[in-house]
Design an enzyme around this catalytic site. Sequence first.
Site, PDB file in Angstrom:
ATOM      1  N   MET A 108     -27.104 -21.915   9.723  1.00  0.00           N
ATOM      2  CA  MET A 108     -27.759 -21.938  11.015  1.00  0.00           C
ATOM      3  C   MET A 108     -29.228 -21.573  10.810  1.00  0.00           C
ATOM      4  O   MET A 108     -29.612 -21.053   9.785  1.00  0.00           O
ATOM      5  CB  MET A 108     -27.097 -20.916  11.945  1.00  0.00           C
ATOM      6  N   GLU A 758      16.907 -29.802  -0.435  1.00  0.00           N
ATOM      7  CA  GLU A 758      15.696 -30.626  -0.457  1.00  0.00           C
ATOM      8  C   GLU A 758      15.840 -31.886   0.380  1.00  0.00           C
ATOM      9  O   GLU A 758      14.972 -32.740   0.401  1.00  0.00           O
ATOM     10  CB  GLU A 758      15.311 -30.973  -1.907  1.00  0.00           C
ATOM     11  N   ASN A 781       9.033 -29.708  -2.166  1.00  0.00           N
ATOM     12  CA  ASN A 781       8.293 -30.964  -2.360  1.00  0.00           C
ATOM     13  C   ASN A 781       9.082 -32.121  -1.767  1.00  0.00           C
ATOM     14  O   ASN A 781       8.584 -32.872  -0.923  1.00  0.00           O
ATOM     15  CB  ASN A 781       8.048 -31.249  -3.843  1.00  0.00           C
ATOM     16  N   ASP A 782      10.337 -32.267  -2.217  1.00  0.00           N
ATOM     17  CA  ASP A 782      11.162 -33.342  -1.676  1.00  0.00           C
ATOM     18  C   ASP A 782      11.500 -33.107  -0.208  1.00  0.00           C
ATOM     19  O   ASP A 782      11.556 -34.048   0.574  1.00  0.00           O
ATOM     20  CB  ASP A 782      12.458 -33.481  -2.493  1.00  0.00           C
ATOM     21  N   TYR A 864      13.159 -14.770  -3.603  1.00  0.00           N
ATOM     22  CA  TYR A 864      12.082 -15.001  -4.566  1.00  0.00           C
ATOM     23  C   TYR A 864      11.365 -16.313  -4.281  1.00  0.00           C
ATOM     24  O   TYR A 864      11.889 -17.186  -3.582  1.00  0.00           O
ATOM     25  CB  TYR A 864      12.623 -15.011  -6.002  1.00  0.00           C
TER      26      TYR A 864
HETATM   27  P1  ADP Z   1     -29.626 -16.088   7.415  1.00  0.00           P
HETATM   28  O1  ADP Z   1     -28.390 -16.017   8.199  1.00  0.00           O
HETATM   29  O2  ADP Z   1     -29.940 -17.431   6.890  1.00  0.00           O
HETATM   30  O3  ADP Z   1     -29.697 -14.992   6.382  1.00  0.00           O
HETATM   31  P2  ADP Z   1     -31.375 -14.469   9.006  1.00  0.00           P
HETATM   32  O4  ADP Z   1     -31.270 -14.462  10.473  1.00  0.00           O
HETATM   33  O5  ADP Z   1     -30.783 -13.293   8.332  1.00  0.00           O
HETATM   34  O6  ADP Z   1     -30.815 -15.821   8.442  1.00  0.00           O
HETATM   35  O7  ADP Z   1     -32.920 -14.532   8.733  1.00  0.00           O
HETATM   36  C1  ADP Z   1     -33.581 -15.236   7.729  1.00  0.00           C
HETATM   37  C2  ADP Z   1     -34.626 -14.335   7.078  1.00  0.00           C
HETATM   38  O8  ADP Z   1     -35.555 -13.808   8.029  1.00  0.00           O
HETATM   39  C3  ADP Z   1     -34.016 -13.130   6.401  1.00  0.00           C
HETATM   40  O9  ADP Z   1     -34.670 -12.897   5.195  1.00  0.00           O
HETATM   41  C4  ADP Z   1     -34.260 -12.031   7.371  1.00  0.00           C
HETATM   42  O10 ADP Z   1     -34.287 -10.796   6.740  1.00  0.00           O
HETATM   43  C5  ADP Z   1     -35.611 -12.410   7.981  1.00  0.00           C
HETATM   44  N1  ADP Z   1     -35.744 -11.861   9.317  1.00  0.00           N
HETATM   45  C6  ADP Z   1     -34.947 -12.081  10.362  1.00  0.00           C
HETATM   46  N2  ADP Z   1     -35.324 -11.386  11.445  1.00  0.00           N
HETATM   47  C7  ADP Z   1     -36.438 -10.695  11.081  1.00  0.00           C
HETATM   48  C8  ADP Z   1     -37.295  -9.774  11.759  1.00  0.00           C
HETATM   49  N3  ADP Z   1     -37.065  -9.412  13.003  1.00  0.00           N
HETATM   50  N4  ADP Z   1     -38.329  -9.262  11.079  1.00  0.00           N
HETATM   51  C9  ADP Z   1     -38.537  -9.629   9.790  1.00  0.00           C
HETATM   52  N5  ADP Z   1     -37.782 -10.483   9.101  1.00  0.00           N
HETATM   53  C10 ADP Z   1     -36.718 -11.012   9.731  1.00  0.00           C
HETATM   54 MG    MG Z   2     -30.760 -19.129   8.197  1.00  0.00          MG
END
Ligand code: ADP
Ligand code: MG
Length: 885
Positions: A108, A758, A781-782, A864
Amino acid sequence: MSSKYVYFFGNGKAEGAATMKNLLGGKGANLAEMTSIGLPVPPGFTISTEVCTYYYAHGDSYPQSLKSEVAAHLAEVEKLMERTFGDPKNPLLVSVRSGARASMPGMMDTILNLGLNDTTVQGIIAQSGDERFAYDAYRRFVQMYSDVVMGMDKHILEHQLEMKKEQKGVHLDTDLTAADWKELVAEFKKSISEHLGQQFPEDPHEQLWGAIGAVFGSWMNQRAITYRRLNNIPADWGTAVNVQSMVFGNMGDDCATGVAFTRDPSTGENYFYGEYLVNAQGEDVVAGIRTPQPLNNHQKKPGDLPSMEDVLPECYGQLAAIRTVLEKHYQDMQDIEFTIEKGKLFMLQTRNGKRTAPAAIKVAVDMEKEGLIDKRTAVLRVAPSQLDQLLHPSLDPKAPKKVIAKGLPASPGAASGVVVFTADEAEAEAKMGKRLILVRIETSPEDIHGMHAAQGILTARGGMTSHAAVVARGMGKCCVAGCGDIKVDYKAEQFTARNGQVIKKGDVITLDGSTGEVMLGEVPTVSPKMTGDFGTLMGWVDSFRRLKVRANADTPHDSRVAREFGAEGIGLCRTEHMFFDAERIAAVREMILSEDLEGRQTALAKILPMQKGDFIGIFREMKGLPVTIRLLDPPLHEFLPQEEKDIESLAKSLHVSTQQLRHKVEFLHEFNPMLGHRGCRLGLTYPEIYDMQVQAIMEAACELVKNEGYSIIPEIMIPLIATVSELKTLRANSIRVCEEVIARYGVKVDYLIGTMIELPRAALTADEIATEADFFSFGTNDLTQTTFGLSRDDAGKFLPFYVENGLLPEDPFISLDQNGVGKLVRMACELGRSTRAGIKLGICGEHGGDPASVIFCHNVGLDYVSCSPFRVPIARLAAAHAALC
Ligand code: ADP
Ligand code: MG
Ligand code: MG
């Protein structure tokens, strides 16, 4: 659904807790927890996963109260930070971070520095006194936001950045000045509006809601869907969104950012392990753009850059103390993210760290010794499926190796295969049944399917916490990362090792993920051993489980391996493999093709001593443990000679014409051999075959008992029974032979005669069948083939479609179909016990080594499970989990 959607954390107080992962996602729940236990976490709030569910159920819209809840919590953050979102003089900047219940590394998208615009950037300049930093943060924000939220092709802006450097005559980002970044921000925005026909949003609130929408939207992007499919994560869990005030690791040399594990995630050793970068922000560490520096001097290797322990000793001390607090609190190894802003340390994430199988075992055993967890918890800490990694061969230390490069030992195990350079190619080659090594400069979430298809992964860039390393460890795949010794050329489809050797696509290499070595060609391997911590843990495992674990083994060698892995007997010894042996097949064919009983008996007499020898070998290896021997099962069809020269030579030894023999072979041909003349149907139509086998089994047992003092109770198993009448006849035959042998040897040997369940009819009439059976062994399996009415050999054409499209949750040949086939098993157990109390019950299909199926077997009360020798430890651990859960 509750009416509260947003949960605050900051200044030592939090509305959430680690126990609320389902609602707040892993990241949000742990940010709350860390805040509550007094760790320095920048304040913020979490929008719950219920909003994600709502969002998808209501055509991408939010619950009505969400706007005001977010506004109220934002105001709280503003108060704590003494800054105001969007304020021109004193602006608050935030990150917007996704976070599902299960961690989905890199799946994400996170947006940093949100809240910047042409006005607020002035406030940041005034406060930080650093114009360059402010515009660098601003341009990063524009790049991330336009990519993640607006769908801008990120390469366009990256190209613009490269052009700018060229124009200014510099090589590094760090050589660009404040004025350069300022120009770039304006140019970025211009090209965004040109390409998208839409202005980059100046209003911080619009930015915030755009980012929140993008996080929820990313739950359904292709990468996330693929990752969920590979990891069995349900789509309806949804993600949470974390909005958190920014801290900056990129405001100068007293700033840094890093990631760490509280113990070494590769070996499990109790040392703090991590990487950091001075003057850097967020994902710079994992992205592999700059070479990360070691956290401390323990892990530092010659040639490494200075450690954080040396460069920022005070912060390192603080971080080391937090490490102890976290382990005590979570009682597990943690994977953390931190940032240092002007000498002040902030925690940005913690979660249970992904680890290799050896590390999982070492951490569990060590933590029990340290008094952090009990034995029960230690056993539950290791996933049965994870053991697979340990039970595979590793490189033979004595084998000659031609090492061509060395990288980081990112995920252990050994793998050989042909080199491919793209994920798509990896997937395509794997479908053709090839073993391969995926070689990339570095990997990204787009490569997941290729990593999945590959036996091993090799990257030229990135550290121990790079995408490739983290994902490979999660998949239990061997990975060598950050291998600076190789130069990858995607265009030419080749890489060059330091010594100048060129490896082309299709060449074979071997990786050792435990040493980081890359070798030319295929290196031979050796079998694993169950000693040290592994042995300790398995000792605990055995003290908790009720279900016994046997192995499927057909040879003395396999029997020995099985016993070394802790098998408590053989649950399935197939006798047909013994028939296929090159020396014996002639005699077997002679038997099948004889015209009369006499001819068959002559041929069988040749096979008898060989079979007896096999059984003596197996009984000896099993040292008195129970051995279940299945009488001949496969269709006669499979033994027939096909090649002309085989038919000719066989005709000679049978004294018939080739022509005659060919006719006989054609006559015996079957259209559907799996449902044809096989199993007990052979034993009934050619009783002399089973008689010979029973005789061989009993003579072997009697000889060992009489001459070598063994105690053996052979278990004779009759396959493919559908009706009690079949079993009744065959049982009577077997008893007659057994008693005859026992009388002849003059020793007392007990024996059991049982059957496989089986066929659905056997399961349905198990009460009748049990009257003639001392034991049941479920041949799942069978039983799966016949219950579904599908042939395993042909299922490859459509079963994957079923699984991919959710028509079946899983391949029923890998994990037992508990609702269907499982119902038959359960029913047969109950019916069997109703007419023979205490009937011995076991399972001998492939499912006996599948953790979920083992847990099912425990729950229906089998005595078993039996599985392939290499899966015995997996089944033992799964049986312990079943007993403990
Ligand atoms: P992922 O799930 O890919 O690790 P993160 O949400 O943890 O994504 O964030 C990606 C990067 O940004 C990480 O290195 C995290 O530490 C940094 N990061 C996220 N929020 C902050 C913040 N509020 N201040 C500084 N660095 C942040
Ligand atoms: Mg990320
Ligand atoms: Mg993170």
